[in-house]
Design an enzyme around this catalytic site. Structure first.
Site, short mmCIF file in Angstrom:
data_model
loop_
_atom_site.label_atom_id
_atom_site.label_comp_id
_atom_site.label_asym_id
_atom_site.label_seq_id
_atom_site.Cartn_x
_atom_site.Cartn_y
_atom_site.Cartn_z
CD GLU B 34 -2.41 1.87 0.55
OE1 GLU B 34 -3.24 1.14 -0.03
OE2 GLU B 34 -2.25 3.08 0.28
CG HIS B 52 -25.59 -0.44 -2.77
ND1 HIS B 52 -26.49 0.55 -3.05
CD2 HIS B 52 -24.39 0.17 -2.66
CE1 HIS B 52 -25.86 1.71 -3.12
NE2 HIS B 52 -24.57 1.50 -2.87
#
Lengths: 424, 491, 121
Positions: B34, B52
């Site tokens: 990262e 969702h």
């Protein structure tokens, strides 16, 4: 859970809590606990190292720490119990106080009376919605004050300050004297919210520009602040397109208002006044819950600590009288209404009869700067009070005394206090 | 220093970390790199934090396939990873008769995607669920399986559980170049070279740049900015579900949703931007967000706002879909890219899919029988009863010292965050894990204390403590330093 | 003759004091609400002075700094120089309120004193 009980628990060991505890003690309540979240007493005064405190109360000019130390000593002399590094987590309507610290753990404190004296917090960049990036180097003025005056760090070398209230002005001087350059103090209003003396000795003395009717409309810099866009604003305080200019800086200090910190009060069920942001109180500073009082900046944001002391002593005294059963309620409560050009008034109600009381002081603030006005209090159609004031500034609190006789003679259940232009 | 690994994952967002955790179930060397000083600093940290239900995306897309599966998987993950999820359900609110067709369309699409329990509810029922909606609301599509998650805790938990199962996470290790060798890729990072047999590109906004390094140039990422307002927990306007307006051709509309911490969140608008690091809020964007939210609940305003922020979505414009596949051009290079909404909801399903691709590329993988699925989160003092708090502080007195008064965060939690498997190194990293400064005063009171704790725990000076990135120091110098220098200069 | 205005900052009220200067002398002082205004204007016109509240470093204290002030106002033009003098100082905790930090700073006959107690760490 560690269970304890006290006659009076004072939440907050700043100027308000200390004065309230001291007064309650002097009125005969000995079983008092002050709960303070910081490692020492004194509250925000400890970082307000400038002079200008105490002229009203002590008749001499002190710095914040000196003012605090006088009360710390008087509380210590009285042997009032203090818990430092202790955070109150909840106050119930039944006056059970839940707090925690690392030495005693969770505390469940049964109080007969509670004084709320938690102070206030600063409005943030977010609350006023300044667009731009979110880099390091944006500080509220009070946080920067703590870093510079107590923690021992200079947060930046080239600063722009938003807000010309006293904290903003004082911080401009501190940053400058500590070796930073202060590019400008910006004020969105057409007038400064600070004392004239601070404009002179904090800005003029060091040629720091005060720019009225201007504000920051964008923050630049991805990691650390690299500059700000400043815009002029119109009469509705909206930025005027085309007036933008860029100021290079590594630090933005925000002094854009204080908010009474009433999350504990709300959870206790204390009713708040949307105008002050603090509890609705009676003339003894009792909240909507019997036996719970509020004073200092948790109640309304004061201009001078001297008035905090005055108000807190009143709250301490009322709490003592409550514990000693010395208060009678009036037959009818009187609502005190903030009328024309008055942004708020404290107390909002007059409800008690107190034997040795001579008068009730109403604290109020004007809504806008005005000259040559009259302050008028009306009891129905009848005029109770009418006094000329040469200048009214929203930044400065106004005190209006109501004599006990006036209160006794009130006809209606509602009195209105207003500011009207002379001759209007 | 040169390291060798079987699999290298590039990107510590929710996708990269979910893949790392999924791969840690197998006997496989995995390294995740990262570029920032923490995981969850890109798209994963600034979004609507929605799980969702899965009724939006077309059934023929990857989004449509992976969303529902991802949503399901979270029921297990919330227990395993100790991450708070609230299954509050979502509503798409119709305001005029012509909206009803769209609701029917979404209902049908959702059913095709396998979204359970979808229904259209009438006005009366709608107002029982959401009394503060504007009175012109007439009906809604109700999706009870939608949820909200804390994306920071989730990403950290994926990453930390991966580390607990043997994955190595290297921070501040930006990938500078990738060279194709015969049977491995030589990945040059800011912290040294890594030889990897298989590279998984989960680099979010920068994934096209990464792919270009090895000649996998078949997609382009367009950053799309979305701005948000976040409200104080103590707000007079209650909202119980995630509320969407009916989507139009041009816009999905502004969402109003509680967060997992019971703040109210409104946003996002959509604006294509050039710069992949442009996270600046704009007056126009914020105004759009506010106006859009007011079309659903007109009582919303600036009152109670505690924060504005913006995030960038990593979109592939040509397809508007995820792209998850082994590169056809470059062997041993898997693209997991274009992960915009519903990426968060889909992440666990994406990870499953990537493992299948890894198997295709690498041959069968051997399950690691030592895999420990359970990750212990940091105690959440703020959510505890007084009795639980009493017990906690008995274990360790640091849980008795409140550092952040707005969010009731203790010193113990902050120390836990710094000492964790992927320890927080910055003020924002601490905030993402345990929330000091996430409340109404935005760190005004607690920031100096957090700086002190970080300095002490990391053994650095306060002036070295960063807000986020390497140039984001908070304090420029010790008091009096400049003045003392001035003394020397003038003498 | 010259008409001048100085805002008195002896206290927070801030009176606008008007006066005339004739042949280097101040006359006809008006607008001050208390006698301090007159003294202030005379000093401010000829030799403006200020109290300097600031901090000095402390070793081994509960805080790394202790607040201090000049006991009396010092010439305004010396404020920045005084800051540099004070930056050199490092006290040893404990400190008591009133402790003299620098005696007769910059030959002003004014002492700099601590404005709070600061305990040892």
């Amino acid at each position: 859970m560690n269970k304890q009980s006290y006659d009076l628990v004072v939440i907050g060991g700043g100027p308000a809590g200390l004065a309230a505890a001291q007064e309650a003690y002097d009125q005969g309540v000995k079983d008092i606990l002050i709960i303070e979240r910081d490692f020492e007493l004194g509250g925000i005064l400890q970082q307000c190292i400038h002079n200008g405190f105490g002229l009203h109360h002590f008749g001499e000019e002190l710095t914040g720490p000196e003012y605090a130390q006088r009360f710390m000593e008087s509380v210590a002399d009285r042997g009032i119990e203090i818990k430092l590094n202790t955070m109150v987590l909840e106050v119930t309507p039944e006056k059970m106080v839940y707090a925690i610290n690392s030495t005693e753990g969770m505390l469940e404190i049964d109080a007969q009376a509670v004084i709320l004296a938690m102070g206030c917090r600063e409005r943030t960049r977010e609350a006023i919605g300044i667009p731009g990036s979110r880099p390091a180097g944006v500080f509220s003025a009070g946080t920067a004050q703590r870093y510079i005056n107590m923690e021992g760090y200079l947060p930046g070398k080239k600063a722009v300050i938003v807000g010309s209230g006293d904290i903003g002005l004082i911080m401009a001087r501190r940053m400058h004297l500590e070796g930073a350059s202060v590019e400008a103090v910006l004020e969105i209003m057409p007038f400064s919210g600070g004392l004239t003396r601070n404009i002179i000795q904090c800005l003029d003395d060091f040629d720091i520009p005060l720019r009225l009717s201007q504000t920051v409309t964008k923050i630049h810099g991805k990691e650390r602040v690299e500059g700000v866009t400043v815009s002029k604003v119109d009469d509705n305080l909206r930025p005027i397109p085309g007036t933008e200019y860029f100021v290079e800086c590594d630090t933005l200090l925000l002094s854009v208002g204080l908010i009474p910190e009433n999350e504990l009060s709300m959870e206790a069920g204390v009713e708040l006044d949307s105008a002050t942001g603090g509890p609705i109180v009676n003339e003894g500073r009792e909240t909507s819950i019997e036996g719970i009082y509020a004073c200092g900046n948790v109640l309304h944001v004061h201009d001078l600590v001297d008035y905090v002391t005055e108000e807190s002593k009143l709250a301490g005294k009322t709490a003592a009288y409550f514990l000693q059963d010395k208060i009678d309620k009036r037959k009818e409560r009187v609502e005190v209404i903030a009328g024309n050009d008055v942004s708020y008034v404290v107390p909002q109600q007059i409800t008690d009869k107190v034997a040795d009381r001579k008068r009730v002081d109403l604290y109020l603030r004007g809504r806008r700067p005005l000259e040559n006005v009259r302050i008028i209090i009306k009891d129905g159609e009848q005029e109770l009070f009418n006094k000329k004031e040469r200048v009214i500034k929203p930044a400065e609190m106004i005190t209006v005394p109501l004599s006990e006789k006036m209160i006794d003679d009130l006809n209606s259940e509602q009195i209105e206090i207003k500011i009207v232009k002379e001759g209007a | 220093m040169k390291q060798k690994t079987e699999v290298l994952i590039i990107g510590g967002g929710v996708v990269g970390t979910a893949i790392a955790r999924e791969l840690s179930k197998y006997r496989l060397d995995v390294i995740l790199v990262e570029k920032e000083a923490d995981v969850c600093t890109g798209t994963s940290k600034a979004n609507t934090a929605l799980l969702h239900a899965g009724f939006n995306a077309d059934v023929n897309t990857l989004k449509g396939k992976l969303n529902v599966r991802g949503n399901e998987l979270y029921h297990q993950l919330e227990k395993e990873l100790d991450v708070p999820i609230k299954w509050i359900g979502a509503l798409v609110v119709a305001k005029k008769e012509s909206d009803m067709d769209k609701l029917e369309e979404l209902l049908e699409n959702g059913q095709q995607n396998g979204v359970p329990d979808l229904e259209i509810i009438e006005r009366k029922e709608l107002f029982e669920l959401e009394p503060n909606l504007n009175p012109d609301s007439i009906a809604a599509l109700y999706a009870p399986t939608a949820g909200i998650v804390n994306p920071f805790e989730l990403t950290v938990a994926f990453a930390e559980n991966a580390v607990e199962n043997g994955v190595e996470v290297l921070l501040e290790s930006e990938v500078l170049d990738i060279e194709e060798q015969d049977d491995y890729k030589l990945v040059r990072t800011a912290q040294g070279d890594i030889e990897a047999e298989l590279v998984i590109n989960a680099a979010g906004l920068y994934s096209d740049k990464l792919a270009n390094m090895v000649g996998s140039d078949d997609f382009e990422i367009t950053p799309r900015k979305g701005e948000y307002y976040l409200y104080d927990k103590k707000l007079d306007i209650d909202v119980n579900h995630t509320i969407f307006p009916v989507p139009t051709e041009v816009s999905k509309g502004i969402v109003i949703t509680p967060t997992d911490e019971a703040n109210l969140l409104i946003g996002p608008n959509v604006e294509e931007v050039e710069d992949k690091s442009d996270l600046a809020n704009t007056r126009e964007g914020l105004d759009k967000v506010m106006r859009g939210a007011q079309e659903t609940i007109s009582d919303l305003g600036m009152n109670g706002v505690i924060k504005e922020f913006s995030g960038l979505r990593a979109a592939i414009k040509e397809t508007e879909d995820f792209l998850i596949e082994a590169s056809e051009k470059v062997r041993g290079f898997i693209n997991v890219v274009g992960i915009q909404s519903p990426g968060l909801a889909s992440a666990p399903a994406i990870a499953e899919m990537v493992v299948e691709i890894v198997k295709d590329e690498y041959g069968q993988l051997e399950l690691d029988t030592d895999f420990n699925s359970d990750h212990q989160g940091i105690p959440r003092f703020r959510h505890m009863s007084h009795q639980e708090r009493a017990k906690l502080v008995e274990q360790n007195e640091d849980y008795g010292e409140i550092i952040c008064r707005c969010e009731s965060v203790t010193k113990g939690e902050i120390i836990d965050a710094i000492r964790g498997p992927i320890g927080a190194r910055t003020v924002n990293a601490v905030k993402r894990r345990v929330r000091p400064g996430a409340g109404r005063c935005q760190g005004g009171f607690c920031e100096p204390k957090v700086v002190d704790i970080l300095a002490e725990e990391l053994g650095i000076e306060q002036t070295e403590v960063k807000l986020e990135g390497k140039d984001s120091q908070l304090l420029i110098e010790p008091a009096k330093e400049s003045l003392q220098k001035g003394v020397i200069d003038s003498e | 003759m010259k008409q001048e205005l100085i805002t008195c900052i002896s206290c927070p009220i801030g009176c606008d004091v008007e006066f005339e200067v004739v042949a280097g002398e101040i006359n006809n002082i008006e607008g001050n609400r208390c006698p301090k205004g007159k003294d202030y204007v005379i000093t401010e016109y000829f030799n403006p002075t200020r109290i300097l509240p600031t901090t000095v470093r402390v070793k081994r204290g509960v805080l790394p700094l202790v607040p201090v002030k000049t006991e009396e106002p010092i010439p305004k033009k010396l404020l920045e120089k005084a800051m540099k003098e004070l930056a050199k100082v490092e006290l040893e905790a404990p400190v008591k309120l009133g402790d003299v930090v620098i005696k007769n700073i910059l030959d002003t006959d004014v002492n700099v004193v601590a404005t709070r107690d600061l305990a040892k760490r």
